[in-house]
Motif scaffolding. Structure first.
Motif, PDB file in Angstrom:
ATOM      1  N   ASP A  92       0.762  -1.142  -0.027  1.00 30.16           N
ATOM      2  CA  ASP A  92      -0.110   0.108  -0.082  1.00 30.16           C
ATOM      3  C   ASP A  92       0.871   1.363   0.227  1.00 30.16           C
ATOM      4  N   GLN A  93       1.758   1.239   0.790  1.00 30.83           N
ATOM      5  CA  GLN A  93       2.794   2.321   0.638  1.00 30.83           C
ATOM      6  C   GLN A  93       3.577   2.568  -0.564  1.00 30.83           C
ATOM      7  N   GLY A  96       1.362   4.113  -2.983  1.00 28.85           N
ATOM      8  CA  GLY A  96       0.680   5.528  -2.825  1.00 28.85           C
ATOM      9  C   GLY A  96      -0.689   5.401  -2.182  1.00 28.85           C
ATOM     10  N   GLY A  97      -1.185   4.115  -1.613  1.00 27.88           N
ATOM     11  CA  GLY A  97      -2.294   4.183  -1.058  1.00 27.88           C
ATOM     12  C   GLY A  97      -3.645   3.504  -2.003  1.00 27.88           C
ATOM     13  N   VAL A 167      -0.926   3.279   3.863  1.00 28.85           N
ATOM     14  CA  VAL A 167      -0.916   4.611   3.768  1.00 28.85           C
ATOM     15  C   VAL A 167      -2.549   4.847   4.291  1.00 28.85           C
ATOM     16  N   GLN A 168      -3.588   4.071   3.497  1.00 30.02           N
ATOM     17  CA  GLN A 168      -4.788   4.336   3.521  1.00 30.02           C
ATOM     18  C   GLN A 168      -5.287   3.916   5.132  1.00 30.02           C
ATOM     19  N   ASP A 169      -6.199   4.724   5.513  1.00 34.48           N
ATOM     20  CA  ASP A 169      -7.009   4.523   6.682  1.00 34.48           C
ATOM     21  C   ASP A 169      -8.412   4.440   6.404  1.00 34.48           C
TER      22      ASP A 169
END
Length: 312
Positions: A92-93, A96-97, A167-169
């Motif tokens: 994910d990092q 870029g998500g 990256v995402q939440d």
């Protein structure tokens, strides 16, 4: 309706084959590129051999720019959940998500035998699967600087730093979105209600779609969750052609019969396929994963982008 591309690389594909499809899907405006997570082919010779799903997605994370990436479905039998949480967060990092994790209990016994992967009975696989869902989301949602512990029947974590973070939440419980799918009447709806950002049904007709979507909606309501917070999707084999000859040619290329594909997949002219997608939409489907089996036929994707996508 969002259209996504879904591939089965275990049937025989190199990384470069997958990259070509992913880049074309990105250029054409498809919503995502997904791949299966299998280590053994199911027909044919499988040459040149299977590729690892998360190794592939790590490469695609760097070689694509905007398209979302994910698995339908990662098998919970393949990786320790602590390791999987790290892998997915890292990819994910790297992207870029742009990553989503589809995860299931695992079902293909032969691939486990072929590569020495333990394959418990159905009951234990679902126990492990449920623990993995809790454990992975627990690692991602633990605040930075705090520690995480888990004491289950099958997995135990002590004093974990719960790093790295995606990256995402944006997931229901933090981290990347989770996809859960399946046809079970009891366990699958309960797990989807508790953990899924998206519920996916693979290769089923409209009647079963209505039945299973209803089960998951009821399971969500029973725990006080709004079913509208779940994204609803189907996966169907793709076989579209401008005319009968083109449809027949594409069906032959993947070893299927046109009539069977018209009944069980998304097959026919663009107009026929648009009509069928709209029927799934009426049942609540918001995304369709187009299972593309002939990875060399990029014109297939171009036809769908030009003649189907604008109408759904």
């Amino acid at each position: 309706m969002e259209l996504r591309v879904f591939t089965e690389p275990q049937q025989g594909a190199t990384y470069d084959d997958l990259l070509a499809v992913a880049l074309e899907a990105e250029r054409l405006g498809f919503g995502a590129f997904f791949r299966s997570d299998h280590y053994l082919h199911m027909s044919g010779d499988g040459l040149p051999g299977s590729t690892d799903a998360w190794t592939t997605l790590a490469g695609l994370a760097r070689d694509t720019s905007t398209i979302r990436l994910g698995t339908l479905m990662t098998s919970a039998t393949f990786r320790h959940p602590g390791v999987l949480a790290i892998q997915v967060a890292q990819v994910d990092q790297m992207s870029g998500g742009r990553v989503e994790l589809g995860i299931g209990a695992g079902w293909f016994a032969q691939e486990h035998t072929a590569y020495g992967i333990p394959f418990p009975d159905t009951g234990e696989r679902f126990e492990r699967y449920a623990e993995q869902l809790e454990l992975i989301t627990g690692l991602w949602s633990t605040p930075v600087g705090e520690r995480y512990a888990f004491d289950g029947r099958h997995y135990r974590l002590d004093d974990s730093p719960a790093l790295p973070k995606p990256v995402q939440d944006s997931g229901l419980r933090g981290g990347v979105p989770l996809l859960i799918g399946g046809k079970g009447a009891r366990k699958t709806p309960a797990l989807a209600a508790a953990y899924a950002d998206e519920f996916n049904l693979p290769f089923v007709d409209e009647e079963f779609t209505a039945l299973q979507f209803g089960r998951v909606r009821r399971a969500a309501e029973e725990i006080g969750r709004d079913p509208a917070s779940i994204t609803w999707s189907n996966a169907l084999v793709l076989c579209v052609g401008e005319d009968d000859a083109a449809i027949a040619r594409r069906a032959e290329a993947i070893g299927r019969e046109v009539d069977e594909l018209r009944a069980n997949g998304l097959a026919g002219t663009p107009g026929e396929v648009v009509d069928k997608i709209r029927r799934y939409a009426e049942l609540g489907a918001e995304r369709i994963y187009l299972q593309v089996l002939d990875l060399g036929d990029l014109d297939h994707l171009r036809l769908v982008a030009a003649e189907v996508m604008p109408h759904v």
